[in-house]
Write a protein that holds these residues in place. Structure first.
Motif, PDB file in Angstrom:
ATOM      1  N   TYR A 240      -1.807  -6.629  16.424  1.00 33.89           N
ATOM      2  CA  TYR A 240      -2.073  -5.218  16.144  1.00 33.89           C
ATOM      3  C   TYR A 240      -0.928  -4.311  16.602  1.00 33.89           C
ATOM      4  O   TYR A 240      -1.133  -3.242  17.145  1.00 33.89           O
ATOM      5  CB  TYR A 240      -3.389  -4.764  16.787  1.00 33.89           C
ATOM      6  CG  TYR A 240      -4.585  -5.561  16.351  1.00 33.89           C
ATOM      7  CD1 TYR A 240      -4.719  -5.999  15.033  1.00 33.89           C
ATOM      8  CD2 TYR A 240      -5.580  -5.903  17.248  1.00 33.89           C
ATOM      9  CE1 TYR A 240      -5.805  -6.745  14.629  1.00 33.89           C
ATOM     10  CE2 TYR A 240      -6.688  -6.650  16.852  1.00 33.89           C
ATOM     11  CZ  TYR A 240      -6.792  -7.076  15.538  1.00 33.89           C
ATOM     12  OH  TYR A 240      -7.883  -7.812  15.140  1.00 33.89           O
ATOM     13  N   SER A 244       2.981   0.470   9.476  1.00 33.88           N
ATOM     14  CA  SER A 244       2.203   0.042   8.310  1.00 33.88           C
ATOM     15  C   SER A 244       2.782  -1.176   7.626  1.00 33.88           C
ATOM     16  O   SER A 244       2.066  -2.129   7.300  1.00 33.88           O
ATOM     17  CB  SER A 244       2.096   1.197   7.311  1.00 33.88           C
ATOM     18  OG  SER A 244       1.274   2.213   7.813  1.00 33.88           O
ATOM     19  N   ARG A 247       2.237  -4.302   9.668  1.00 37.32           N
ATOM     20  CA  ARG A 247       0.849  -4.777   9.578  1.00 37.32           C
ATOM     21  C   ARG A 247       0.570  -5.394   8.209  1.00 37.32           C
ATOM     22  O   ARG A 247      -0.138  -6.402   8.094  1.00 37.32           O
ATOM     23  CB  ARG A 247      -0.118  -3.613   9.846  1.00 37.32           C
ATOM     24  CG  ARG A 247      -0.126  -3.124  11.279  1.00 37.32           C
ATOM     25  CD  ARG A 247      -0.876  -4.084  12.196  1.00 37.32           C
ATOM     26  NE  ARG A 247      -2.302  -4.063  11.965  1.00 37.32           N
ATOM     27  CZ  ARG A 247      -3.139  -3.205  12.539  1.00 37.32           C
ATOM     28  NH1 ARG A 247      -2.677  -2.297  13.377  1.00 37.32           N
ATOM     29  NH2 ARG A 247      -4.435  -3.274  12.299  1.00 37.32           N
ATOM     30  N   LEU A 248       1.118  -4.782   7.164  1.00 37.04           N
ATOM     31  CA  LEU A 248       0.923  -5.335   5.823  1.00 37.04           C
ATOM     32  C   LEU A 248       1.502  -6.737   5.730  1.00 37.04           C
ATOM     33  O   LEU A 248       0.863  -7.651   5.171  1.00 37.04           O
ATOM     34  CB  LEU A 248       1.572  -4.423   4.782  1.00 37.04           C
ATOM     35  CG  LEU A 248       1.476  -4.916   3.324  1.00 37.04           C
ATOM     36  CD1 LEU A 248       0.036  -4.973   2.856  1.00 37.04           C
ATOM     37  CD2 LEU A 248       2.303  -4.024   2.394  1.00 37.04           C
ATOM     38  N   GLU A 251      -0.705  -9.194   7.409  1.00 36.95           N
ATOM     39  CA  GLU A 251      -1.929  -9.505   6.672  1.00 36.95           C
ATOM     40  C   GLU A 251      -1.639 -10.295   5.404  1.00 36.95           C
ATOM     41  O   GLU A 251      -2.471 -11.106   4.972  1.00 36.95           O
ATOM     42  CB  GLU A 251      -2.690  -8.207   6.415  1.00 36.95           C
ATOM     43  CG  GLU A 251      -3.104  -7.589   7.750  1.00 36.95           C
ATOM     44  CD  GLU A 251      -3.971  -6.345   7.658  1.00 36.95           C
ATOM     45  OE1 GLU A 251      -4.416  -6.009   6.543  1.00 36.95           O
ATOM     46  OE2 GLU A 251      -4.213  -5.731   8.707  1.00 36.95           O
ATOM     47  N   GLU A 281     -13.456  -9.948   8.538  1.00 36.05           N
ATOM     48  CA  GLU A 281     -12.901  -8.606   8.465  1.00 36.05           C
ATOM     49  C   GLU A 281     -11.782  -8.548   7.430  1.00 36.05           C
ATOM     50  O   GLU A 281     -11.271  -9.562   6.974  1.00 36.05           O
ATOM     51  CB  GLU A 281     -12.430  -8.120   9.847  1.00 36.05           C
ATOM     52  CG  GLU A 281     -12.209  -6.616   9.982  1.00 36.05           C
ATOM     53  CD  GLU A 281     -13.320  -5.763   9.378  1.00 36.05           C
ATOM     54  OE1 GLU A 281     -13.186  -5.423   8.189  1.00 36.05           O
ATOM     55  OE2 GLU A 281     -14.306  -5.428  10.047  1.00 36.05           O
ATOM     56  N   HIS A 283      -8.666  -7.853   7.322  1.00 36.35           N
ATOM     57  CA  HIS A 283      -7.267  -8.211   7.593  1.00 36.35           C
ATOM     58  C   HIS A 283      -6.804  -9.407   6.769  1.00 36.35           C
ATOM     59  O   HIS A 283      -5.631  -9.512   6.434  1.00 36.35           O
ATOM     60  CB  HIS A 283      -7.078  -8.533   9.076  1.00 36.35           C
ATOM     61  CG  HIS A 283      -7.593  -7.469   9.998  1.00 36.35           C
ATOM     62  ND1 HIS A 283      -6.927  -6.287  10.217  1.00 36.35           N
ATOM     63  CD2 HIS A 283      -8.721  -7.405  10.753  1.00 36.35           C
ATOM     64  CE1 HIS A 283      -7.616  -5.549  11.075  1.00 36.35           C
ATOM     65  NE2 HIS A 283      -8.709  -6.203  11.407  1.00 36.35           N
ATOM     66  N   ASP A 326      -8.231  -1.195   8.013  1.00 34.94           N
ATOM     67  CA  ASP A 326      -6.819  -1.063   7.653  1.00 34.94           C
ATOM     68  C   ASP A 326      -6.703  -0.523   6.231  1.00 34.94           C
ATOM     69  O   ASP A 326      -7.300  -1.057   5.288  1.00 34.94           O
ATOM     70  CB  ASP A 326      -6.117  -2.423   7.748  1.00 34.94           C
ATOM     71  CG  ASP A 326      -5.658  -2.725   9.157  1.00 34.94           C
ATOM     72  OD1 ASP A 326      -5.607  -1.797   9.981  1.00 34.94           O
ATOM     73  OD2 ASP A 326      -5.354  -3.892   9.442  1.00 34.94           O
ATOM     74  N   ARG A 327      -5.910   0.544   6.091  1.00 36.82           N
ATOM     75  CA  ARG A 327      -5.661   1.150   4.782  1.00 36.82           C
ATOM     76  C   ARG A 327      -4.159   1.378   4.673  1.00 36.82           C
ATOM     77  O   ARG A 327      -3.521   1.838   5.610  1.00 36.82           O
ATOM     78  CB  ARG A 327      -6.414   2.476   4.643  1.00 36.82           C
ATOM     79  CG  ARG A 327      -7.913   2.323   4.773  1.00 36.82           C
ATOM     80  CD  ARG A 327      -8.547   3.615   5.263  1.00 36.82           C
ATOM     81  NE  ARG A 327      -8.929   4.491   4.175  1.00 36.82           N
ATOM     82  CZ  ARG A 327      -9.060   5.806   4.302  1.00 36.82           C
ATOM     83  NH1 ARG A 327      -8.798   6.388   5.452  1.00 36.82           N
ATOM     84  NH2 ARG A 327      -9.440   6.546   3.270  1.00 36.82           N
ATOM     85  N   PHE A 328      -3.602   1.044   3.507  1.00 36.73           N
ATOM     86  CA  PHE A 328      -2.169   1.142   3.281  1.00 36.73           C
ATOM     87  C   PHE A 328      -1.885   2.061   2.101  1.00 36.73           C
ATOM     88  O   PHE A 328      -2.680   2.155   1.166  1.00 36.73           O
ATOM     89  CB  PHE A 328      -1.571  -0.244   3.004  1.00 36.73           C
ATOM     90  CG  PHE A 328      -1.739  -1.229   4.124  1.00 36.73           C
ATOM     91  CD1 PHE A 328      -0.962  -1.140   5.265  1.00 36.73           C
ATOM     92  CD2 PHE A 328      -2.684  -2.249   4.051  1.00 36.73           C
ATOM     93  CE1 PHE A 328      -1.109  -2.046   6.307  1.00 36.73           C
ATOM     94  CE2 PHE A 328      -2.844  -3.161   5.076  1.00 36.73           C
ATOM     95  CZ  PHE A 328      -2.058  -3.056   6.214  1.00 36.73           C
ATOM     96  N   ASN A 368      -7.495   0.019   0.471  1.00 39.60           N
ATOM     97  CA  ASN A 368      -8.460  -0.246   1.538  1.00 39.60           C
ATOM     98  C   ASN A 368      -8.737  -1.743   1.611  1.00 39.60           C
ATOM     99  O   ASN A 368      -9.261  -2.339   0.661  1.00 39.60           O
ATOM    100  CB  ASN A 368      -9.747   0.540   1.246  1.00 39.60           C
ATOM    101  CG  ASN A 368     -10.772   0.448   2.339  1.00 39.60           C
ATOM    102  OD1 ASN A 368     -11.111  -0.628   2.798  1.00 39.60           O
ATOM    103  ND2 ASN A 368     -11.304   1.596   2.737  1.00 39.60           N
ATOM    104  N   MET A 369      -8.410  -2.364   2.745  1.00 34.28           N
ATOM    105  CA  MET A 369      -8.548  -3.813   2.873  1.00 34.28           C
ATOM    106  C   MET A 369     -10.010  -4.261   2.845  1.00 34.28           C
ATOM    107  O   MET A 369     -10.327  -5.341   2.324  1.00 34.28           O
ATOM    108  CB  MET A 369      -7.880  -4.291   4.160  1.00 34.28           C
ATOM    109  CG  MET A 369      -6.364  -4.098   4.183  1.00 34.28           C
ATOM    110  SD  MET A 369      -5.493  -5.064   2.916  1.00 34.28           S
ATOM    111  CE  MET A 369      -5.711  -6.739   3.545  1.00 34.28           C
TER     112      MET A 369
END
Length: 872
Positions: A240, A244, A247-248, A251, A281, A283, A326-328, A368-369
């Motif tokens: 974590y 962004s 994190r993308l 994932e 979840e 991710h 998590d939202r990208f 939105n994941m």
């Protein structure tokens, strides 16, 4: 001087001790007391210094000691017995193998974090601990899971405090060669490697490490390898962390790379290929895209591949708030897919549509994941009964036209892995009562017959056990507190007071968890004078042990910690309340058993489940909690206390906290402390002991991870496996084409007329209505739809509650205008205000739910009014 290179020198074990290596590399030791006892006997001092980690222990034992043990017949006999026990555990028939029906050949379980043991620090909080407990319980049950995650070189941060109580973060470097891991290797001995394509002709490569969690392989992908450039090497740097794009990439590696790692593992080991993929979840949601790309390569188009993937996918959501997802930015996601990046055979605009918030209140430019996870899974669940309800409301926009209770998200309440979290002293008392074998089965599988035996344990034994656990906690707290104060800069001469911190005969309250604002770490400080009175009461004092980490970027959470630390530093109360930094599994395993009360006071309903109270309950701790998560589902006065909430929509947040803090103080003053200190004729707190007994016997079987995994197998994994098998390539094409046709024609579906055999507004219980409905199906056929009567009680606004759906049947041929008539009986099976309506839903044998397409046709207002929908 600093070394320019670091590497690990492994000990060479004498031949008779070689089984020690196998025992150390299978993480079953982390929950198997016999294996830990064996390692402890190798060198008790070094075992403590190694933090109870067999790998570190074996790397530190002198050669002379190993030689001595290789000639010790008693030790070798014990070693052989433990090794044989592990072999039987790994190969023997267990619960899963004794089930009838065609269960999944294998299930792939993806999670961004796994809390297996402190020796493998790849977790930050409840999500990871839950994932670890899921794997361990699956192993005990014999369920064929494959775990998939990332290997973080820094894990999650270590926490300390500054002199003024501010959280400090430290990121120790983890060397995989010093961890209980093995590299996945190709047949020629080369490391197996996973590759992802990145924009700009770059690549992200990862090796795969395997942790053996009992019977379950856990695959961990590691990007910190020489083949990567510096940026790509850092993708798996920490849990974590980063911005962004970082994190993308994490994932994408977890989801897409994770599927490729599973394929490589099954190819190289012969493990059965998964029939079900479980996304823990959002991710890991990209795993569905990789599986679609596999099917595209086999000739399926996008829509057919989507249906095939959905059939075998389970999605679990763990958050009750949109901010936890998590939202990208959609442009960031678009850049990483398509012809010049990853998954070039999948249309980028179609990928984006899977994650777009295309519902009222959604952000059209965010990916939105969790939304993607739900759209890629035919089955989804929350993690407690209440959280399932919250999730249905939260994601209802994905199924327009349906009431939240009909949204196809069920719930499986979390559980905890008892062999990990039950103190050895508690286990020994149970084993003495019912025998070792039955005690092990009670903890791993659980049923009321075994747990009922708690009723036969004498009161004195229960009270002595609780006192001894409290005493062990007091010693642990003093040791940790002294270490914390030294880190804060205190000298030995300043710390004499720590020898008087806590009292093994005082009621002990525990509060330990992550520190986001909704968990309200400082609610107990709302009225400090009243809290001081509780801590220092001359006859009924309490003492409180607090622990928790704030996210490194959460200054608000850090301020809460500092506020509590400063209160706990007050010389007037510092012997009664302590904050212990660096909360993790090792601390938790000492903390839960030693607390008489486990306190939980989140903002309802923002606690999805909250499993820490379950771990306390398994050790005889009583819960004092807001009715949220699992406690809302299973609370009884026999088990503990419910903190009243003031969670009405119009309540000011400060006033709400004041009200709920006052309720907490009232409970402690008037009920909790009095029950603990009140003695009966025997000189023991009879009521308290009875509550401990009921907590163990009635809550015990419910809170087990074994119960949870059995529910997943029965309610989600097995139906998903059956759906996967039914979804052949031809079936997937058929379903995709049918869905497209239904969506294209749905505007022509209408409810034109409803009539009933009852003319009055009243009817008698047990009577039956004859319903006759005329519907227009446009280009669709009767086999494409189901016409239902939906009936139940109605509230003051004429909304149907406790609804039950009854299918109606078509009669005769279509009319001149193509309309169809449906008829059926409707039983009036309840008294009071009653109502019904009718609706038309899509229907197909391969759908898991009538709500799956989010399409429904209902009567227009004029038809509804003419039908007389309400009876009072």
């Amino acid at each position: 001087m600093k070394a320019i290179r670091r590497f690990t020198v492994r000990p060479v074990l004498p031949e008779p001790l070689r089984p020690l290596s196998d025992l150390a590399r299978n993480l079953r030791w982390s929950w198997h007391a016999g294996t830990r006892d064996l390692f402890r006997s190798v060198d008790p001092g070094r075992w403590v210094a190694a933090g109870g980690d067999p790998m570190r222990l074996l790397g530190s034992v002198p050669t002379e000691r190993l030689t001595e043990l290789a000639g010790d017949r008693d030790f070798l006999d014990r070693l052989a017995a433990v090794a044989d026990d592990l072999d039987a555990y790994m190969t023997g028939e267990r619960w899963y193998q004794r089930q009838s029906g065609r269960l999944p050949a294998a299930v792939a379980y993806f999670s961004p974090e796994f809390g297996i043991t402190a020796a493998l620090p790849q977790y930050s909080g409840g999500l990871g601990i839950l994932a670890g407990d899921h794997l361990k319980a699956a192993s005990d049950l014999g369920a064929p899971l494959i775990g998939v995650g990332l290997l973080y070189r820094h894990g999650y941060f270590r926490q300390s405090l500054s002199r003024d109580g501010w959280q400090q973060e430290h990121y120790p470097v983890l060397d995989p060669h010093e961890l209980p891991l093995d590299q996945l290797k190709e047949a020629d001995g080369a490391p197996a490697q996973i590759t992802l394509a990145l924009p700009g002709d770059r690549s992200l490569r990862a090796r795969v490490w395997v942790a053996q969690v009992g019977r379950i392989p856990l695959l961990l992908l590691d990007s910190d390898i020489e083949e990567n450039d510096l940026i790509e090497r850092g993708v798996t740097d920490r849990l974590y962390g980063g911005g962004s794009e970082h994190r993308l990439l994490q994932e994408m590696l977890l989801g897409i790379g994770g599927v490729r790692a599973v394929r490589a593992y099954c190819r190289l080991t012969g493990h059965a290929a998964p029939e079900v993929f479980h996304t823990n979840e959002g991710h890991a949601g990209f795993l569905g895209l990789e599986r679609m790309a596999e099917l595209r390569a086999e000739g399926l188009d996008f829509d057919a591949a989507l249906e095939a993937v959905r059939a075998g996918t389970v999605f679990t959501t763990h958050t009750p708030v949109p901010a936890g997802i998590d939202r990208f930015d959609r442009e960031l996601v678009a850049r990483h897919f398509g012809p010049h990046a990853e998954l070039p055979d999948l249309e980028v605009d179609r990928i984006l549509r899977l994650g777009m918030e295309t519902y009222p209140g959604g952000e059209p430019n965010l990916f939105n994941m969790a939304v993607m996870g739900l759209r890629l899974a035919q089955r989804a669940n929350g993690v407690s009964l209440l959280h399932g309800q919250v999730s249905r409301e939260m994601f209802a926009g994905l199924w327009p036209g349906f009431d939240p209770e009909e949204v196809p998200i069920t719930s499986v309440t979390n559980g905890v892995h008892a062999p990990t979290w039950v103190a050895p002293e508690v286990y020994r008392l149970g084993a003495r009562q019912i025998g070792t074998q039955r005690a092990e089965e009670a903890l791993s599988i659980g049923d009321s017959d075994r747990w009922d035996s708690v009723a036969d344990i004498p009161d004195q034994d229960i009270w002595d056990l609780r006192r001894s656990l409290r005493e062990l906690l007091v010693l642990e707290v003093r040791e940790r507190l002294r270490a914390s104060w030294r880190q804060r800069g205190a000298g030995t001469a300043e710390l004499g007071w720590i020898d008087g911190v806590l009292d093994p005969d005082v009621l002990t309250i525990g509060f330990a968890r992550r520190v986001p604002s909704y968990k309200r770490l400082t609610l107990m400080l709302r009225d400090r004078d009243r809290l001081m009175d509780l801590l220092l009461h001359p006859d009924r004092p309490v003492q409180i042990v607090v622990a928790g980490k704030a996210h490194p970027a959460d200054d608000g959470g850090k301020r809460l910690i500092q506020e509590l630390v400063r209160f706990a530093d007050d010389p007037r109360v510092r012997h009664r309340i302590v904050f212990l930094p660096d909360y993790g599994m090792a601390m938790a395993q000492k903390l839960y058993p030693g607390c008489d009360i486990w306190l939980n006071n989140p903002l309802r309903p923002l606690e999805a489940c909250g499993t820490s109270g379950m771990k306390a309950a398994l050790n005889g701790g009583l819960n004092l909690s807001v009715l949220d998560g699992w406690w809302d589902e299973w609370f009884q006065p026999d088990f503990g206390w419910a903190i009243p909430t003031a969670d009405g929509a119009g309540t000011d947040p400060d006033r709400r906290d004041d009200i709920e803090a006052a309720a907490l103080y009232d409970l402690l003053e008037q009920r909790v402390t009095r029950a603990f200190y009140k003695r009966g004729r025997s000189g023991l707190p009879d009521r308290w002991i009875e509550m401990v007994r009921r907590t163990l016997s009635l809550l015990g079987p419910k809170v087990l991870a074994g119960r949870m995994v059995r529910e997943y197998v029965d309610r989600l994994y097995t139906p998903a496996a059956h759906a996967h098998r039914a979804m052949t390539a031809d079936a997937a094409r058929e379903l995709a084409e049918w869905k497209a046709a239904v969506r294209g024609a749905w505007h022509g579906v209408t409810v034109d007329h409803v009539e009933t055999s009852v003319a009055s507004a009243t009817a008698e219980l047990g009577s039956t209505l004859a319903l006759r409905v005329r519907v227009g199906l446009g280009r669709l056929r009767p086999e494409d739809v189901e016409v239902q009567a939906v009936a139940g009680r109605v509230d003051e606004e004429d909304r149907i509650t406790e609804a039950a759906a009854v299918p109606l049947k078509p009669v005769g041929a279509p009319g001149a205008a193509g309309e169809w008539v449906y008829e059926g009986p409707l039983s009036l099976d309840r008294t009071g205000p009653f109502g019904y309506t009718v609706r038309v839903l899509p229907s197909h044998r391969l759908l898991a739910s009538g709500a799956e397409l989010g399409l429904v046709a209902v009567p227009p207002e004029d038809v509804a009014e003419a039908a007389g929908l309400l009876m009072r």
